[in-house]
Design a protein around this motif. Structure first.
Motif, PDB file in Angstrom:
ATOM      1  N   GLY A 193       0.838  -1.368  -0.024  1.00 42.18           N
ATOM      2  CA  GLY A 193       0.051   0.096   0.045  1.00 42.18           C
ATOM      3  C   GLY A 193       0.896   1.371  -0.057  1.00 42.18           C
ATOM      4  O   GLY A 193       1.846   1.327   0.482  1.00 42.18           O
ATOM      5  N   VAL A 194       0.330   2.110  -0.797  1.00 40.96           N
ATOM      6  CA  VAL A 194       1.014   3.484  -0.773  1.00 40.96           C
ATOM      7  C   VAL A 194       0.125   4.670  -0.348  1.00 40.96           C
ATOM      8  O   VAL A 194      -1.067   4.769  -0.707  1.00 40.96           O
ATOM      9  CB  VAL A 194       1.460   3.772  -2.114  1.00 40.96           C
ATOM     10  CG1 VAL A 194       2.077   5.122  -2.471  1.00 40.96           C
ATOM     11  CG2 VAL A 194       2.632   2.769  -2.682  1.00 40.96           C
ATOM     12  N   GLY A 195       0.578   5.241   0.811  1.00 46.15           N
ATOM     13  CA  GLY A 195      -0.279   6.372   1.154  1.00 46.15           C
ATOM     14  C   GLY A 195      -1.500   6.071   1.587  1.00 46.15           C
ATOM     15  O   GLY A 195      -1.909   4.988   2.302  1.00 46.15           O
ATOM     16  N   PRO A 196      -2.573   6.533   1.022  1.00 47.37           N
ATOM     17  CA  PRO A 196      -3.930   6.014   1.317  1.00 47.37           C
ATOM     18  C   PRO A 196      -4.672   4.899   0.707  1.00 47.37           C
ATOM     19  O   PRO A 196      -5.552   4.425   1.060  1.00 47.37           O
ATOM     20  CB  PRO A 196      -4.918   7.394   0.943  1.00 47.37           C
ATOM     21  CG  PRO A 196      -4.295   8.093  -0.291  1.00 47.37           C
ATOM     22  CD  PRO A 196      -2.696   7.728   0.129  1.00 47.37           C
ATOM     23  N   VAL A 197      -3.805   4.456  -0.398  1.00 43.39           N
ATOM     24  CA  VAL A 197      -4.100   3.226  -0.943  1.00 43.39           C
ATOM     25  C   VAL A 197      -3.649   1.978  -0.118  1.00 43.39           C
ATOM     26  O   VAL A 197      -2.573   1.914   0.153  1.00 43.39           O
ATOM     27  CB  VAL A 197      -3.434   3.029  -2.456  1.00 43.39           C
ATOM     28  CG1 VAL A 197      -3.822   1.687  -3.196  1.00 43.39           C
ATOM     29  CG2 VAL A 197      -3.449   4.277  -3.274  1.00 43.39           C
ATOM     30  N   PRO A 198      -4.661   1.156   0.200  1.00 45.35           N
ATOM     31  CA  PRO A 198      -4.454   0.057   1.052  1.00 45.35           C
ATOM     32  C   PRO A 198      -3.883  -1.149   0.405  1.00 45.35           C
ATOM     33  O   PRO A 198      -4.005  -1.022  -0.771  1.00 45.35           O
ATOM     34  CB  PRO A 198      -5.852  -0.190   1.639  1.00 45.35           C
ATOM     35  CG  PRO A 198      -6.806   0.060   0.901  1.00 45.35           C
ATOM     36  CD  PRO A 198      -6.222   1.403  -0.020  1.00 45.35           C
ATOM     37  N   GLY A 199      -3.159  -2.134   0.998  1.00 43.87           N
ATOM     38  CA  GLY A 199      -2.921  -3.235   0.388  1.00 43.87           C
ATOM     39  C   GLY A 199      -4.018  -4.121   0.151  1.00 43.87           C
ATOM     40  O   GLY A 199      -4.758  -4.327   0.769  1.00 43.87           O
ATOM     41  N   LEU A 200      -4.137  -4.417  -1.214  1.00 47.84           N
ATOM     42  CA  LEU A 200      -5.208  -5.275  -1.709  1.00 47.84           C
ATOM     43  C   LEU A 200      -5.048  -6.761  -1.855  1.00 47.84           C
ATOM     44  O   LEU A 200      -5.652  -7.471  -1.751  1.00 47.84           O
ATOM     45  CB  LEU A 200      -5.669  -4.834  -2.922  1.00 47.84           C
ATOM     46  CG  LEU A 200      -6.021  -3.237  -3.023  1.00 47.84           C
ATOM     47  CD1 LEU A 200      -6.499  -2.573  -4.376  1.00 47.84           C
ATOM     48  CD2 LEU A 200      -7.317  -3.061  -1.949  1.00 47.84           C
ATOM     49  N   PHE A 201      -3.620  -6.926  -1.852  1.00 48.08           N
ATOM     50  CA  PHE A 201      -3.222  -8.350  -2.298  1.00 48.08           C
ATOM     51  C   PHE A 201      -2.397  -9.003  -1.545  1.00 48.08           C
ATOM     52  O   PHE A 201      -1.463  -8.224  -1.082  1.00 48.08           O
ATOM     53  CB  PHE A 201      -2.792  -8.619  -3.908  1.00 48.08           C
ATOM     54  CG  PHE A 201      -4.184  -8.146  -4.899  1.00 48.08           C
ATOM     55  CD1 PHE A 201      -5.029  -9.113  -5.145  1.00 48.08           C
ATOM     56  CD2 PHE A 201      -3.961  -6.805  -5.432  1.00 48.08           C
ATOM     57  CE1 PHE A 201      -5.881  -8.487  -6.201  1.00 48.08           C
ATOM     58  CE2 PHE A 201      -5.026  -6.646  -6.157  1.00 48.08           C
ATOM     59  CZ  PHE A 201      -6.122  -7.433  -6.723  1.00 48.08           C
ATOM     60  N   PRO A 202      -2.044 -10.278  -1.300  1.00 52.39           N
ATOM     61  CA  PRO A 202      -0.960 -10.730  -0.553  1.00 52.39           C
ATOM     62  C   PRO A 202       0.518 -10.332  -1.074  1.00 52.39           C
ATOM     63  O   PRO A 202       0.564 -10.333  -2.494  1.00 52.39           O
ATOM     64  CB  PRO A 202      -1.226 -12.439  -0.613  1.00 52.39           C
ATOM     65  CG  PRO A 202      -2.521 -12.523  -0.924  1.00 52.39           C
ATOM     66  CD  PRO A 202      -2.898 -11.304  -1.795  1.00 52.39           C
ATOM     67  N   THR A 203       1.318 -10.446  -0.292  1.00 50.17           N
ATOM     68  CA  THR A 203       2.731  -9.967  -0.790  1.00 50.17           C
ATOM     69  C   THR A 203       3.435 -11.391  -1.504  1.00 50.17           C
ATOM     70  O   THR A 203       4.275 -11.283  -2.214  1.00 50.17           O
ATOM     71  CB  THR A 203       3.355  -9.811   0.218  1.00 50.17           C
ATOM     72  OG1 THR A 203       3.727 -10.656   1.023  1.00 50.17           O
ATOM     73  CG2 THR A 203       3.102  -8.226   0.786  1.00 50.17           C
ATOM     74  N   GLY A 204       2.961 -12.810  -1.150  1.00 50.56           N
ATOM     75  CA  GLY A 204       3.523 -13.602  -1.794  1.00 50.56           C
ATOM     76  C   GLY A 204       3.211 -14.755  -1.470  1.00 50.56           C
ATOM     77  O   GLY A 204       1.963 -15.042  -0.568  1.00 50.56           O
TER      78      GLY A 204
END
Length: 356
Positions: A193-204
């Motif tokens: 996630g960058v700034g207000p954009v949340p993480g949407l998918f798993p990292t691996g």
């Protein structure tokens, strides 16, 4: 005179007809023989290539620095006698030429050796990881092939327009980006996630664990999004550019002008006449890309910790686990050679001018 002339006339009438039928049969027989020679040549070339890969894989990876015995001992201080036991167990005490002949002899019977780190047959480890790699590569392959053909045909039919310039420019840009760099960028933006954009998918990884049934399918699909997106973004551009170029070559043909003169709509002219003929080079590229995607998935699987052949190859290189590295290298090379050979065998069936 009439009686004497009749046999001559009959013979003369029969002669051209027989010659015509024989001439009709001869080209077909000649074409079949020519294609069989073409097939034999391509299969022979594939066999020689596989043999060369087998030899290369043995010597190439012995240049990698590192001692497999040190890995097997876990870095613990061991006696020279224990080291000798390990070397003898895996045949590392034999002369290089002896190791090479043993490797080739076993490989020709389907035995790729035993993994140093897993203490299991290499073929079993490859068979275990292969379905995961196929899930990733085939999904990405279908998507980027369909996307490349669709955008390539539209770009060519609207050559010079804003859409054409946008698609070709974006395809060239993405095609030039290293897959591992794009994968890392997608992880930062869409996983962390960058700034207000949340993480949407798993990292691996391939799954979160603790799911089954349809929930497991959704979980795997969720983990599949980013690695597939990486492969599609990098690979679709080549298909787009080849399809576009082939269709541009067809667009000035007389048969398209005739089709338009008959009153066919422009969309029908494109779909029924131009695109099928323009897809001949793309069909060859499709087979080549499939083999290349299987072989080139190493970096993407490593970045996303995907439990496939690519991740296994990276893990084997760090030891170095020579039997596993050699076996995986052979599988990757064989995939490319096999797909290239299938493309070579199919193309003369689509275009009879090839292989004659």
């Amino acid at each position: 005179m009439t009686a004497e002339a009749t046999p001559a006339l009959v013979e003369g009438a029969a002669g051209p007809g027989s010659t015509g039928r024989a001439a009709g049969r001869a080209p077909r027989a000649g074409a079949s023989a020519s294609y069989l020679r073409y097939v034999a040549g391509r299969l022979g070339g594939a066999a020689v290539s596989l043999l060369a890969v087998l030899v290369t894989s043995f010597f190439l990876f012995r240049l990698i620095p590192g001692d497999p015995v040190k890995f097997m001992t876990g870095g613990r201080p061991v006696s020279a006698q224990q080291i000798a036991v390990y070397r003898k167990e895996f045949g590392l005490d034999l002369p290089l030429w002896h190791q090479f002949t043993d490797y080739c002899g076993k490989a020709l019977t389907g035995d790729l050796g035993t993994s140093y780190q897993f203490r299991a047959p290499v073929l079993d480890k490859i068979t275990e990881a292969l379905p995961n790699t196929l899930l990733l590569t085939v999904t990405a392959f279908v998507l980027y092939t369909a996307l490349g053909i669709f955008l390539g045909t539209r770009s060519a039919w609207r050559n010079g327009g804003a859409g054409d310039r946008l698609h070709t420019g974006l395809a060239l840009t993405l095609y030039s980006i290293p897959s591992f760099w794009l994968g890392l960028l997608l992880i930062i933006v869409l996983s962390v996630g960058v700034g207000p954009v949340p993480g949407l998918f798993p990292t691996g990884g391939m799954e979160s664990g603790g799911t089954e049934g349809f929930a497991y399918v959704l979980d795997v699909a969720h983990h599949l999004v980013l690695p597939v997106l990486t492969l599609v973004a990098v690979e679709y551009g080549q298909t787009l550019l080849v399809t576009r170029s082939a269709l541009l070559d067809e667009m000035g043909s007389d048969y398209l002008t005739t089709a338009r003169a008959k009153g066919l709509r422009d969309d029908l002219v494109r779909r029924r006449h131009a695109v099928p003929n323009a897809l001949l080079p793309t069909v060859t590229l499709i087979f080549v890309n499939l083999g290349r995607t299987v072989a080139g998935v190493i970096l993407v699987e490593t970045v996303f910790s995907w439990p496939g052949l690519g991740g296994l190859f990276y893990q084997a290189l760090s030891v170095p686990d020579l039997p596993l590295v050699q076996g995986l290298f052979f599988v990757f090379a064989a995939a490319v050679i096999l797909m290239n050979t299938l493309a070579d065998l199919l193309y003369p069936l689509l275009d009879p001018r090839v292989g004659r």
